[in-house]
Scaffold this motif. Structure first.
Motif, PDB file in Angstrom:
ATOM      1  N   VAL A  25       0.853  -1.189   0.000  1.00 16.10           N
ATOM      2  CA  VAL A  25       0.000   0.000   0.000  1.00 16.10           C
ATOM      3  C   VAL A  25       0.888   1.237   0.000  1.00 16.10           C
ATOM      4  O   VAL A  25       1.754   1.385   0.869  1.00 16.10           O
ATOM      5  CB  VAL A  25      -0.924   0.039   1.232  1.00 16.10           C
ATOM      6  CG1 VAL A  25      -1.796   1.290   1.207  1.00 16.10           C
ATOM      7  CG2 VAL A  25      -1.778  -1.215   1.304  1.00 16.10           C
ATOM      8  N   GLN A  43       0.429   4.812   0.799  1.00 13.12           N
ATOM      9  CA  GLN A  43      -0.582   5.636   1.459  1.00 13.12           C
ATOM     10  C   GLN A  43      -0.094   7.077   1.511  1.00 13.12           C
ATOM     11  O   GLN A  43       0.919   7.379   2.139  1.00 13.12           O
ATOM     12  CB  GLN A  43      -0.856   5.108   2.865  1.00 13.12           C
ATOM     13  CG  GLN A  43      -1.980   5.838   3.587  1.00 13.12           C
ATOM     14  CD  GLN A  43      -2.325   5.201   4.922  1.00 13.12           C
ATOM     15  OE1 GLN A  43      -2.040   4.020   5.152  1.00 13.12           O
ATOM     16  NE2 GLN A  43      -2.932   5.961   5.809  1.00 13.12           N
ATOM     17  N   THR A  65      -1.249   9.849  10.374  1.00 10.13           N
ATOM     18  CA  THR A  65      -1.947   8.631   9.936  1.00 10.13           C
ATOM     19  C   THR A  65      -3.422   8.631  10.311  1.00 10.13           C
ATOM     20  O   THR A  65      -4.123   7.660  10.045  1.00 10.13           O
ATOM     21  CB  THR A  65      -1.268   7.387  10.527  1.00 10.13           C
ATOM     22  OG1 THR A  65      -1.246   7.475  11.955  1.00 10.13           O
ATOM     23  CG2 THR A  65       0.145   7.244   9.995  1.00 10.13           C
ATOM     24  N   ALA A 107      -4.627   6.591  -1.959  1.00  5.07           N
ATOM     25  CA  ALA A 107      -3.695   5.475  -1.828  1.00  5.07           C
ATOM     26  C   ALA A 107      -3.649   4.714  -3.139  1.00  5.07           C
ATOM     27  O   ALA A 107      -4.545   4.826  -3.982  1.00  5.07           O
ATOM     28  CB  ALA A 107      -4.122   4.536  -0.695  1.00  5.07           C
ATOM     29  N   TRP A 131      -8.163   6.136   1.566  1.00  8.55           N
ATOM     30  CA  TRP A 131      -8.049   5.596   2.911  1.00  8.55           C
ATOM     31  C   TRP A 131      -8.748   6.513   3.901  1.00  8.55           C
ATOM     32  O   TRP A 131      -8.884   7.717   3.676  1.00  8.55           O
ATOM     33  CB  TRP A 131      -6.586   5.403   3.316  1.00  8.55           C
ATOM     34  CG  TRP A 131      -5.768   6.666   3.447  1.00  8.55           C
ATOM     35  CD1 TRP A 131      -5.056   7.289   2.463  1.00  8.55           C
ATOM     36  CD2 TRP A 131      -5.585   7.463   4.640  1.00  8.55           C
ATOM     37  NE1 TRP A 131      -4.434   8.423   2.959  1.00  8.55           N
ATOM     38  CE2 TRP A 131      -4.732   8.548   4.291  1.00  8.55           C
ATOM     39  CE3 TRP A 131      -6.040   7.356   5.949  1.00  8.55           C
ATOM     40  CZ2 TRP A 131      -4.352   9.523   5.214  1.00  8.55           C
ATOM     41  CZ3 TRP A 131      -5.662   8.311   6.872  1.00  8.55           C
ATOM     42  CH2 TRP A 131      -4.827   9.376   6.495  1.00  8.55           C
ATOM     43  N   THR A 170      -7.522   1.607   9.780  1.00 10.93           N
ATOM     44  CA  THR A 170      -7.601   2.320   8.501  1.00 10.93           C
ATOM     45  C   THR A 170      -8.348   1.473   7.495  1.00 10.93           C
ATOM     46  O   THR A 170      -7.980   0.328   7.241  1.00 10.93           O
ATOM     47  CB  THR A 170      -6.194   2.630   7.965  1.00 10.93           C
ATOM     48  OG1 THR A 170      -5.460   3.334   8.963  1.00 10.93           O
ATOM     49  CG2 THR A 170      -6.258   3.469   6.708  1.00 10.93           C
ATOM     50  N   PHE A 185      -9.777   0.988   3.551  1.00 13.45           N
ATOM     51  CA  PHE A 185      -9.424   1.359   2.182  1.00 13.45           C
ATOM     52  C   PHE A 185     -10.616   1.064   1.272  1.00 13.45           C
ATOM     53  O   PHE A 185     -11.230  -0.007   1.361  1.00 13.45           O
ATOM     54  CB  PHE A 185      -8.194   0.590   1.725  1.00 13.45           C
ATOM     55  CG  PHE A 185      -6.942   1.009   2.425  1.00 13.45           C
ATOM     56  CD1 PHE A 185      -6.113   1.985   1.879  1.00 13.45           C
ATOM     57  CD2 PHE A 185      -6.595   0.460   3.650  1.00 13.45           C
ATOM     58  CE1 PHE A 185      -4.965   2.396   2.537  1.00 13.45           C
ATOM     59  CE2 PHE A 185      -5.452   0.855   4.318  1.00 13.45           C
ATOM     60  CZ  PHE A 185      -4.634   1.829   3.758  1.00 13.45           C
ATOM     61  N   VAL A 236       2.988  -1.125   4.169  1.00 15.09           N
ATOM     62  CA  VAL A 236       2.363   0.185   4.007  1.00 15.09           C
ATOM     63  C   VAL A 236       3.482   1.222   3.973  1.00 15.09           C
ATOM     64  O   VAL A 236       4.206   1.393   4.958  1.00 15.09           O
ATOM     65  CB  VAL A 236       1.391   0.484   5.164  1.00 15.09           C
ATOM     66  CG1 VAL A 236       0.774   1.874   4.970  1.00 15.09           C
ATOM     67  CG2 VAL A 236       0.302  -0.577   5.245  1.00 15.09           C
ATOM     68  N   PHE A 272       4.299   5.061   3.791  1.00 11.72           N
ATOM     69  CA  PHE A 272       3.726   6.391   3.936  1.00 11.72           C
ATOM     70  C   PHE A 272       4.502   7.351   3.054  1.00 11.72           C
ATOM     71  O   PHE A 272       5.708   7.542   3.206  1.00 11.72           O
ATOM     72  CB  PHE A 272       3.792   6.839   5.395  1.00 11.72           C
ATOM     73  CG  PHE A 272       2.939   6.010   6.322  1.00 11.72           C
ATOM     74  CD1 PHE A 272       1.574   5.906   6.124  1.00 11.72           C
ATOM     75  CD2 PHE A 272       3.496   5.336   7.392  1.00 11.72           C
ATOM     76  CE1 PHE A 272       0.782   5.141   6.970  1.00 11.72           C
ATOM     77  CE2 PHE A 272       2.722   4.583   8.252  1.00 11.72           C
ATOM     78  CZ  PHE A 272       1.351   4.485   8.035  1.00 11.72           C
TER      79      PHE A 272
END
Length: 320
Positions: free
Chosen positions: A242, A244, A266, A272, A285, A294, A296, A313, A315
């Protein structure tokens, strides 16, 4: 949103220490981290049986290959000082014999971990002013100061890239899948998506690349242009990745040069991209509050399910 200038790869003694002394600046923890003792879990182990283990893991070239990363259920990648990267590995379904190298915590880790029920956080230390926040947070802080017997120094690398954790000295057993209160859903992929061979995410001084491998059924990870493997030589290839997009701003803390630590937001919502099954899916997200997981949503409005197995994930700073 902050794109930071290049800074030191490690924090100063004032910004990378335990409660009693430096533990993230190349020196040993205040207490000796001796591996010779029998693997007796700490007193918090029985209380932590329903909660996951989160470990902050070093990710500069001198720290690779990492140990135990392939056993994590979720791996979070975040930006730190100087545009470098660091990992947070979360363990619930199985505990490896060893994890590391272990490094220091950051302020935004506390928000990220609020989604779990009193998780155990393994970390080497933190900035002095941040330590009180960590010890007031709804988690079990287990640095070498609290659990010296759970840590040891490896002999094949120089400090600070040689601090390792024995998870069975913090938890008696893996808590199980129910401890993963991430909000993630697993199941068949939604319709659509774009055939995708690879995807790269860049930080100011680091980058991650994910290349689809039908043979492994996952996305082979490369870090800073080098294939990511375990200490046993196995290529890391999570089935789901992911990307994000989040706000990355300056936190209240800084390194010895005065460069502020990035704070990764977050909680909130945003865009995403989800990689699975050799395809990429546009998604959104949402995490309304810190205690929420979270969710999606696929571009068509339905849930964005992940493939079974490990999830990475990454970021990434949302475009301004």
């Amino acid at each position: 949103m902050a794109v930071l200038a290049a800074a030191l790869m490690t924090l100063s003694p004032a910004t990378g220490c335990s409660r009693h002394g430096p533990s993230d600046d190349g020196r040993a923890p205040h207490r000796s981290a001796a591996p010779a003792q029998s693997p007796t879990p700490s007193p918090s182990a029985s209380r932590a049986s329903g909660s996951p283990l989160a470990v902050k893991i070093d990710n500069v070239p001198a720290a690779r290959p990492q140990t135990g990363l392939d056993a994590a259920d979720v791996v979070y990648a975040e930006q730190v000082e100087g545009g470098l990267s660091r990992l947070m590995a979360v363990y619930a379904t199985r505990l490896p014999k060893s994890v590391g190298p272990v490094r220091s915590a950051r302020e935004s880790d506390l928000e990220l971990l609020r989604q779990f029920d009193e998780p155990t956080l393994a970390f080497s230390g933190a900035q002095r002013k941040l330590l009180p926040l960590i010890h007031r947070a709804p988690l079990r802080a287990e640095s070498p100061d609290e659990a010296a017997a759970a840590y040891y120094r490896g002999t094949s690398r120089a400090a600070p890239h040689n601090l390792y954790l024995r998870p069975d000295r913090l938890l008696r057993s893996a808590p199980g899948r129910g401890a993963l209160t991430t909000g993630f859903r697993y199941g068949p992929a939604p319709a659509g998506g774009r055939p995708t061979a690879s995807r790269t995410v860049r930080y100011p001084a680091a980058r991650f690349a994910f290349t689809w491998s039908a043979r492994q059924g996952g996305w082979q990870v490369s870090m800073d242009g080098t294939p990511a493997v375990t200490t046993g030589g196995q290529r890391l290839a999570p089935p789901t990745v992911v990307v994000q997009y989040v706000e990355v701003r300056s936190s209240r803390y800084h390194d010895r040069l005065g460069n502020h630590t990035p704070y990764t937001e977050t909680v909130g919502s945003g865009k995403a991209v989800v990689l699975r099954d050799g395809r990429s899916f546009d998604a959104t997200w949402s995490r309304p509050g810190a205690t929420d997981g979270t969710t999606f949503t696929a571009a068509g409005g339905g849930p964005m399910d992940f493939a079974d197995g490990q999830v990475w994930v990454v970021f990434a700073a949302a475009p301004s």
